[in-house]
Write an enzyme that holds these catalytic residues in place. Structure first.
Site, PDB file in Angstrom:
ATOM      1  N   LYS A 172      -1.880  -5.402   8.066  1.00 15.81           N
ATOM      2  CA  LYS A 172      -3.312  -5.239   7.900  1.00 15.81           C
ATOM      3  C   LYS A 172      -3.731  -5.769   6.525  1.00 15.81           C
ATOM      4  O   LYS A 172      -2.850  -5.892   5.673  1.00 15.81           O
ATOM      5  CB  LYS A 172      -3.705  -3.769   8.093  1.00 15.81           C
ATOM      6  CG  LYS A 172      -3.148  -2.836   6.993  1.00 15.81           C
ATOM      7  CD  LYS A 172      -3.640  -1.468   7.155  1.00 15.81           C
ATOM      8  CE  LYS A 172      -4.937  -1.247   6.438  1.00 15.81           C
ATOM      9  NZ  LYS A 172      -4.819  -1.074   4.975  1.00 15.81           N
ATOM     10  N   ASP A 201       0.139  -1.080  12.034  1.00 18.61           N
ATOM     11  CA  ASP A 201      -0.610  -0.036  11.336  1.00 18.61           C
ATOM     12  C   ASP A 201       0.453   0.990  10.985  1.00 18.61           C
ATOM     13  O   ASP A 201       0.959   1.691  11.864  1.00 18.61           O
ATOM     14  CB  ASP A 201      -1.674   0.581  12.248  1.00 18.61           C
ATOM     15  CG  ASP A 201      -2.487   1.627  11.509  1.00 18.61           C
ATOM     16  OD1 ASP A 201      -1.882   2.437  10.788  1.00 18.61           O
ATOM     17  OD2 ASP A 201      -3.719   1.635  11.646  1.00 18.61           O
ATOM     18  N   HIS A 202       0.829   1.054   9.706  1.00 15.48           N
ATOM     19  CA  HIS A 202       2.037   1.832   9.387  1.00 15.48           C
ATOM     20  C   HIS A 202       1.874   3.317   9.690  1.00 15.48           C
ATOM     21  O   HIS A 202       2.856   4.038   9.785  1.00 15.48           O
ATOM     22  CB  HIS A 202       2.497   1.575   7.948  1.00 15.48           C
ATOM     23  CG  HIS A 202       1.707   2.298   6.899  1.00 15.48           C
ATOM     24  ND1 HIS A 202       0.515   1.832   6.436  1.00 15.48           N
ATOM     25  CD2 HIS A 202       1.945   3.452   6.228  1.00 15.48           C
ATOM     26  CE1 HIS A 202       0.054   2.665   5.516  1.00 15.48           C
ATOM     27  NE2 HIS A 202       0.905   3.670   5.371  1.00 15.48           N
ATOM     28  N   LYS A 206       4.655   6.777  11.429  1.00 11.21           N
ATOM     29  CA  LYS A 206       4.958   8.094  10.845  1.00 11.21           C
ATOM     30  C   LYS A 206       5.354   9.059  11.968  1.00 11.21           C
ATOM     31  O   LYS A 206       4.679   9.138  12.986  1.00 11.21           O
ATOM     32  CB  LYS A 206       3.742   8.640  10.082  1.00 11.21           C
ATOM     33  CG  LYS A 206       3.384   7.806   8.851  1.00 11.21           C
ATOM     34  CD  LYS A 206       2.218   8.417   8.089  1.00 11.21           C
ATOM     35  CE  LYS A 206       1.669   7.481   7.035  1.00 11.21           C
ATOM     36  NZ  LYS A 206       2.370   7.449   5.770  1.00 11.21           N
ATOM     37  N   GLU A 240      -6.301  10.673  -0.667  1.00 16.34           N
ATOM     38  CA  GLU A 240      -5.255  10.184  -1.574  1.00 16.34           C
ATOM     39  C   GLU A 240      -5.609  10.582  -2.998  1.00 16.34           C
ATOM     40  O   GLU A 240      -6.794  10.610  -3.346  1.00 16.34           O
ATOM     41  CB  GLU A 240      -5.178   8.660  -1.525  1.00 16.34           C
ATOM     42  CG  GLU A 240      -4.785   8.100  -0.181  1.00 16.34           C
ATOM     43  CD  GLU A 240      -4.704   6.593  -0.253  1.00 16.34           C
ATOM     44  OE1 GLU A 240      -3.654   6.084  -0.676  1.00 16.34           O
ATOM     45  OE2 GLU A 240      -5.691   5.925   0.069  1.00 16.34           O
ATOM     46  N   ASP A 259     -10.308  -0.508   4.534  1.00 16.90           N
ATOM     47  CA  ASP A 259      -8.914  -0.291   4.162  1.00 16.90           C
ATOM     48  C   ASP A 259      -8.286   0.857   4.956  1.00 16.90           C
ATOM     49  O   ASP A 259      -7.102   0.809   5.276  1.00 16.90           O
ATOM     50  CB  ASP A 259      -8.852   0.009   2.648  1.00 16.90           C
ATOM     51  CG  ASP A 259      -7.431   0.065   2.115  1.00 16.90           C
ATOM     52  OD1 ASP A 259      -6.614  -0.779   2.536  1.00 16.90           O
ATOM     53  OD2 ASP A 259      -7.133   0.943   1.287  1.00 16.90           O
ATOM     54  N   HIS A 264      -6.255   3.145  10.101  1.00 17.27           N
ATOM     55  CA  HIS A 264      -5.481   4.397  10.131  1.00 17.27           C
ATOM     56  C   HIS A 264      -6.280   5.553  10.731  1.00 17.27           C
ATOM     57  O   HIS A 264      -5.792   6.290  11.590  1.00 17.27           O
ATOM     58  CB  HIS A 264      -5.037   4.794   8.716  1.00 17.27           C
ATOM     59  CG  HIS A 264      -4.295   3.712   7.984  1.00 17.27           C
ATOM     60  ND1 HIS A 264      -3.413   2.865   8.584  1.00 17.27           N
ATOM     61  CD2 HIS A 264      -4.309   3.355   6.672  1.00 17.27           C
ATOM     62  CE1 HIS A 264      -2.907   2.029   7.682  1.00 17.27           C
ATOM     63  NE2 HIS A 264      -3.447   2.305   6.512  1.00 17.27           N
ATOM     64  N   LYS A 360     -10.097   7.803  -2.050  1.00 14.38           N
ATOM     65  CA  LYS A 360      -9.113   7.675  -3.130  1.00 14.38           C
ATOM     66  C   LYS A 360      -9.506   8.606  -4.268  1.00 14.38           C
ATOM     67  O   LYS A 360     -10.661   8.993  -4.394  1.00 14.38           O
ATOM     68  CB  LYS A 360      -9.069   6.237  -3.640  1.00 14.38           C
ATOM     69  CG  LYS A 360      -8.562   5.251  -2.588  1.00 14.38           C
ATOM     70  CD  LYS A 360      -7.701   4.189  -3.212  1.00 14.38           C
ATOM     71  CE  LYS A 360      -7.137   3.216  -2.186  1.00 14.38           C
ATOM     72  NZ  LYS A 360      -5.834   3.613  -1.659  1.00 14.38           N
TER      73      LYS A 360
HETATM   74  C1  BG6 Z   1      -2.673   1.304   3.099  1.00 14.46           C
HETATM   75  C2  BG6 Z   1      -3.899   1.081   2.238  1.00 14.46           C
HETATM   76  O1  BG6 Z   1      -2.866   0.755   4.374  1.00 14.46           O
HETATM   77  O2  BG6 Z   1      -2.437   2.696   3.226  1.00 14.46           O
HETATM   78  C3  BG6 Z   1      -3.730   1.733   0.891  1.00 14.46           C
HETATM   79  O3  BG6 Z   1      -4.117  -0.311   2.075  1.00 14.46           O
HETATM   80  C4  BG6 Z   1      -3.361   3.187   1.044  1.00 14.46           C
HETATM   81  O4  BG6 Z   1      -4.904   1.601   0.113  1.00 14.46           O
HETATM   82  C5  BG6 Z   1      -2.181   3.342   1.992  1.00 14.46           C
HETATM   83  O5  BG6 Z   1      -3.033   3.704  -0.230  1.00 14.46           O
HETATM   84  C6  BG6 Z   1      -1.922   4.808   2.305  1.00 14.46           C
HETATM   85  O6  BG6 Z   1      -0.730   4.906   3.016  1.00 14.46           O
HETATM   86  P1  BG6 Z   1       0.128   6.248   2.972  1.00 14.46           P
HETATM   87  O7  BG6 Z   1       1.240   5.996   3.937  1.00 14.46           O
HETATM   88  O8  BG6 Z   1       0.564   6.427   1.551  1.00 14.46           O
HETATM   89  O9  BG6 Z   1      -0.800   7.330   3.417  1.00 14.46           O
END
Ligand code: BG6
Length: 520
Positions: A172, A201-202, A206, A240, A259, A264, A360
């Site tokens: 992404k 989409d990581h 999870k 975050e 973002d 997500h 953030k």
């Molecule tokens: C990313 C964003 O996709 O996900 C970042 O670009 C963000 O801005 C991050 O910090 C958050 O990922 P995680 O796994 O730490 O929640």
């Protein structure tokens, strides 16, 4: 609030199959943009975790590709990254052998001649190491390089090798609005068939996100009440404590909506709201998710809130405001916080508000889904509560903690012992992942890399899904761009976001649940 723990029976755990049959065929993983942070922080540690678990094929190589002229130092950097970010012991006996499979190839992404040389180099490595012809190409570059890389790979015939198969994983952001996402899909599908494309989409990697499907569909007790008759509203928070971490130029163009929300947060929403798929095959799961997004009516601007952090205190440390971050415009209008109220107008959810927020520099790092149930008639208790220890009988609340403190909690009312009256107090039944299964250093990419190597697209976004979520977000992006934010910055770093975000819920008699995370 009193809390009772839940645990797993070790005998049950010992019978769980460990998936040794899921070893991909031999091949080469080519990572474009390999000199960036993602490769050393996430991808290489994840690959090494797969190696430790015996899930990588014996004949396997990793080739990092980037513009910089790096030689053997690339290997050393990756080794250091695995140790630092993967929780790996530097003397792990498997590490040297693993690192010896890594090499580096410098390439300017728009130089067709360079791709021909890359192809020759990959053939050489395959021959030297007796590796099969399969290629997994990972695009971890800046988004503007996706299309040229794909076109060049196509021109070299690397997308459809004569033997073996090729797939492409695309990081992404996939586009920056609906039109650009459509255009990128067109460019990608001109070269690769859709079944070769893995849009990552990581969050879907999870464990706790995947557990949402298990929780909902492998347990009988929640499904009958998982609807508008019993659920009052749903809150999804991705908070975050981090700022933009040196990614100013990227974030200036992105903002929280692009973002985090378009991808997500929308993914989490679809997993909470989807109907049971007929199987866990990619098509079934992706079809059900798509139906959820398509059931969301256009989101009125009045139901959205944007924010930007000013200076403040996070985890006891003074931190700068967004506009003072490195390489950020001192008058930036980019949002670092986005919240909205959406509806899912289908038979299961009509009328149930879904409140979504991502920000953030918030007070606490927590990704959490809170499902608040409707209350029963409480008159019989209210008559007795006025002098009891807990005046308010709180509605049942199901909390799914995606991270950190991964787990699930259910709040319900219990009688306070020894009081002569029927005094009711909220208590929590709490399942804690780490306590039950042990903690894990996995970062989510293990599962996704393995699935991509195996050709399983279930946990990846389909082109229709990406376009549908962009279609929901693009009108908001445009409306925000057309109108200057009234006051920016409008929240302190280390707070729960702008005040106007509270009003979004107050209108319907709700409040954000800011009491996030596990309280042991
Ligand atoms: C990313 C964003 O996709 O996900 C970042 O670009 C963000 O801005 C991050 O910090 C958050 O990922 P995680 O796994 O730490 O929640």
């Amino acid at each position: 609030m009193a809390t009772m723990q839940m645990s797993v029976n070790p005998e049950d755990l010992s019978q769980v199959p460990r998936g040794s049959e899921r070893i991909p065929e031999s091949g080469i993983l080519v990572i474009f943009g390999a000199s960036g942070d993602l490769t050393k922080r996430k991808l290489l540690p994840a690959l090494f975790h797969l190696e430790q678990a015996g899930l990588l094929p014996e004949n396997f190589a990793i080739v990092g590709v980037a513009r910089r002229a790096l030689g053997d130092e690339f290997r050393a950097q990756m080794r250091a990254g695995i140790v630092e970010h993967g929780g790996v012991d530097a003397s792990d006996p498997k590490l040297d052998n693993f690192v010896s499979r890594i090499s580096y190839f410098p390439l300017s992404f728009d130089d067709p001649v360079g791709y021909a040389a890359l192809k020759t180099e990959l053939e050489r490595i395959a021959q030297e190491r007796n590796i099969g012809p399969n290629l997994l190409i990972y695009l971890a570059t800046a988004p503007e390089s996706f299309a040229p890389i794909i076109a060049n790979l196509g021109a070299q015939g690397m997308a459809h090798p004569e033997q073996g198969k090729a797939s492409v994983v695309i990081e992404k952001p996939f586009g920056h609005d609906l039109e650009s996402a459509r255009e990128l899909n067109r460019q990608v599908n001109e070269v690769f068939h859709e079944e070769q494309v893995f849009r990552i989409d990581h969050y879907l990697g999870k464990e706790t996100v995947q557990n949402l499907l298990v929780f909902r569909f492998a347990n009988g007790i929640f499904e009958p009440i998982w609807n508008r008759n019993y659920i009052d509203h749903v809150q999804i928070t991705v908070a975050e404590t981090l700022g933009v971490e040196g990614r100013g130029p990227f974030y200036e163009k992105a903002g929280a909506l692009r973002d985090m929300v378009q991808n997500h947060v929308m993914q989490l929403l679809s997993l909470v709201a989807m109907e049971p798929p007929s199987s866990f095959e990619a098509d079934s799961v992706r079809r059900e998710k798509l139906k959820v997004w398509r059931a969301i009516p256009p989101i009125p601007i009045l139901n959205t809130v944007r924010g930007q952090y000013g200076p403040g205190v996070v985890d006891g440390q003074h931190v700068a405001g967004y506009r003072d971050e490195e390489r950020v415009n001192p008058e930036s209008r980019t949002e670092t916080y986005a919240a909205m109220r959406v509806g899912v107008e289908n038979w299961r959810w009509a009328g149930v508000p879904f409140y979504l927020r991502a920000g953030k520099r918030m007070k606490k790092r927590a990704t959490e889904i809170n499902i608040q149930f409707k209350q029963p008639p409480l008159l019989i208790f209210n008559r007795m509560q006025s002098s009891g220890p807990c005046h308010d009988i709180q509605p049942n609340l199901l909390t799914i903690r995606i991270q950190p403190d991964e787990g699930i909690a259910l709040r319900f009312g219990a009688k306070v012992p020894t009081t002569p009256e029927m005094a009711v107090c909220p208590v929590n039944m709490d399942f804690d992942y780490a306590a039950a299964f042990g903690s894990s250093s996995a970062n989510g990419y293990e599962r996704l890399l393995l699935d991509a190597m195996l050709g399983d697209q279930t946990l990846f976004a389909h082109r229709d899904g990406v376009e549908t979520t962009w279609a929901l977000c693009t009108p908001i992006i445009e409306a925000w761009a057309a109108k200057q934010p009234e006051v920016f910055p409008n929240y302190f770093a280390g707070s729960w976001g702008p005040e106007c975000s509270d009003h979004l819920l107050e209108r319907e008699g709700h409040t954000w649940r800011n009491n996030l995370g596990r309280k042991a």
